[in-house]
Design a protein around this motif. Sequence first.
Motif, PDB file in Angstrom:
ATOM      1  N   ARG A 123      -5.399  19.425  -2.482  1.00 18.12           N
ATOM      2  CA  ARG A 123      -4.631  18.600  -3.405  1.00 18.12           C
ATOM      3  C   ARG A 123      -4.760  17.151  -2.984  1.00 18.12           C
ATOM      4  O   ARG A 123      -5.414  16.814  -1.992  1.00 18.12           O
ATOM      5  N   GLU A 124      -4.105  16.263  -3.758  1.00 13.63           N
ATOM      6  CA  GLU A 124      -4.166  14.847  -3.447  1.00 13.63           C
ATOM      7  C   GLU A 124      -3.582  14.569  -2.069  1.00 13.63           C
ATOM      8  O   GLU A 124      -2.637  15.209  -1.625  1.00 13.63           O
ATOM      9  N   ILE A 248      19.308  22.154  -1.675  1.00 15.60           N
ATOM     10  CA  ILE A 248      18.355  23.251  -1.559  1.00 15.60           C
ATOM     11  C   ILE A 248      17.416  23.192  -2.760  1.00 15.60           C
ATOM     12  O   ILE A 248      17.850  23.103  -3.901  1.00 15.60           O
ATOM     13  N   ILE A 249      16.122  23.178  -2.477  1.00  9.87           N
ATOM     14  CA  ILE A 249      15.114  23.093  -3.528  1.00  9.87           C
ATOM     15  C   ILE A 249      14.046  24.146  -3.260  1.00  9.87           C
ATOM     16  O   ILE A 249      13.965  24.722  -2.175  1.00  9.87           O
ATOM     17  N   ARG A 250      13.213  24.362  -4.281  1.00 11.98           N
ATOM     18  CA  ARG A 250      12.105  25.305  -4.161  1.00 11.98           C
ATOM     19  C   ARG A 250      10.792  24.537  -4.174  1.00 11.98           C
ATOM     20  O   ARG A 250      10.598  23.635  -4.994  1.00 11.98           O
ATOM     21  N   PHE A 251       9.905  24.913  -3.261  1.00  7.65           N
ATOM     22  CA  PHE A 251       8.600  24.263  -3.191  1.00  7.65           C
ATOM     23  C   PHE A 251       7.750  24.680  -4.381  1.00  7.65           C
ATOM     24  O   PHE A 251       7.366  25.843  -4.513  1.00  7.65           O
ATOM     25  N   CYS A 317       8.460  18.390   7.661  1.00  5.51           N
ATOM     26  CA  CYS A 317       9.499  18.677   6.667  1.00  5.51           C
ATOM     27  C   CYS A 317       9.690  17.496   5.726  1.00  5.51           C
ATOM     28  O   CYS A 317       9.831  17.679   4.500  1.00  5.51           O
ATOM     29  N   ARG A 318       9.681  16.291   6.274  1.00  2.43           N
ATOM     30  CA  ARG A 318       9.885  15.097   5.444  1.00  2.43           C
ATOM     31  C   ARG A 318       8.749  14.935   4.438  1.00  2.43           C
ATOM     32  O   ARG A 318       8.971  14.631   3.261  1.00  2.43           O
ATOM     33  N   PHE A 323       6.744  15.315  -1.137  1.00  4.25           N
ATOM     34  CA  PHE A 323       5.729  15.808  -2.064  1.00  4.25           C
ATOM     35  C   PHE A 323       6.351  16.644  -3.176  1.00  4.25           C
ATOM     36  O   PHE A 323       5.960  16.555  -4.338  1.00  4.25           O
ATOM     37  N   THR A 324       7.337  17.470  -2.831  1.00  6.72           N
ATOM     38  CA  THR A 324       7.954  18.357  -3.807  1.00  6.72           C
ATOM     39  C   THR A 324       8.855  17.602  -4.778  1.00  6.72           C
ATOM     40  O   THR A 324       8.846  17.868  -5.987  1.00  6.72           O
TER      41      THR A 324
END
Length: 519
Positions: A123-124, A248-251, A317-318, A323-324
């Motif tokens: 990916r980029e 809380i998020i999903r990749f 992690c950062r 990116f997400t």
Amino acid sequence: MIQGRAIRFMAVVRFHRLWREPLNHSEVPLANRDVIAALEPLQPPKLPEWCRVQSSTDIVNLTFWPFALDIALALALFFGWVFALQVIRERRTPAATLAWVTVLVLFPILGVLIYLLVGTRKRELKHVRLRGLTATGTAMLHFEQAHVLDRMLRRLSIPPASIGNDIEIAWRPEAAMEGLLKVIDGARDRLWLLMYIFEDDDSGFRVMEALQRAAERGVTVRVMVDDLGSYGRIDSSRRALEAAGGQIIRFKPVWYALWKRMVNLRNHRKILVADGERAWTGGRNIGDHYLRTGKSEWLDLSAVVTGPAALALEEICRNDWSFTTGAELPLSPVVVPSAEGPATLQVLPSGPEYREDLWHAALVKGCFEAHTRLWIATPYFVPDETVMNAIVTAARSGIDVRILIPHRSDNLVVDMVGRSYLREVQRTGAKVFRYKLGMMHAKAVLVDEQLALLGSANVDARSFFLNYESTLVGYDEATTRPISAFFEYGFARANKGVRPVSRVTESLTSIARLFSPML
């Protein structure tokens, strides 16, 4: 000549018959009437009434679908060749390139669909930002004094190994859970949790409750799980964490990944970091299989790291969070503990965001640097040609090569293909151990007495070339000794060797190996 003209004029004859209009011979040039005369005796028998063409709707049904299928096949052939050329231009292994080109050219419709779903490899690179630890004043070895693997990774833009770390390695589930909860409960300012699978079971609820307590006392809690790995999980417990102030998020959700052709690029990393000072990482996900003693427990490895290596894990992690979400987070204050621990550690991220295949390069280099022993633990052993040659070369050189795998993993196809590679390695003098007390999920490599690697990456094409992975590299006995004890524990509870199979089975397995880069 007559045969060629016959093929051209059969379409005219068929068209007139569909419309139940007699063919007017005067419409046919004199030069071709001999063709029509030759075709007249070949008239098909009269069809029964129920299958005759009755209306123009029947004409459309008879002509549209064959035409649509022809168009679909033509488009598949076209894009099959386009994607095949794209695969050739990409930096893939020869085996992977051959497998993809074969599927795209010989089975274009299926190949194009598979490529659109899982064919993307890189990916980029614009979101990659690893903060070098040199800016923090962290102690590290000079380039000339560093291990040869450390020097190679520095040239690949990976921050140098740092000295002064403490490391505690656990392969028992209760010890791993205790270390994880201590990291969460000790957080003062910020917590990052990056996980592939987060189960909705007892272990998952215990971890989620600890995260909720951290958020309630004012800690910034950010949790990211892979959407495919944790699909349908933690939905019932996330509301309590969000109500306490956590995020809380999903990749890359599956629907978005399908649209962006990234569904094959999954985040397989397992990292927990508190305040950039203390971290928990390894091959464990969050769930009863990994963190609870019992009949269903899996043999796995995790480590608690205190020191500058924890800050390098926080940077991973950062970057993944930015990116997400698309948000550039400000850098947190860097507070690196004094260099007092005995471990020299280097954090090795790998995945689609890096131009080089870093985990693959590190494993190959480690194999060639072995002088006395090369021990490998992996649940899935499907190496590419380069890694296979490196392992075989080590075994033929008289090095103590041992491979620890589960007696039976959770992927039957990978097991079948992997056994073929293991039989080949076994014939060169290497020893294979099949852990018999359940699933063996640990990922570790031990080279001599001064080099050890543990993390989330398997010895297979997905970890080499597709997944987002993280590996902890240790260059000291403080790291190698406990990992050596883990291997001895696994060897003592394993069956030795891989049994030979019939020629038919071996032939089928060899055919399946051609597509191993796609597993």
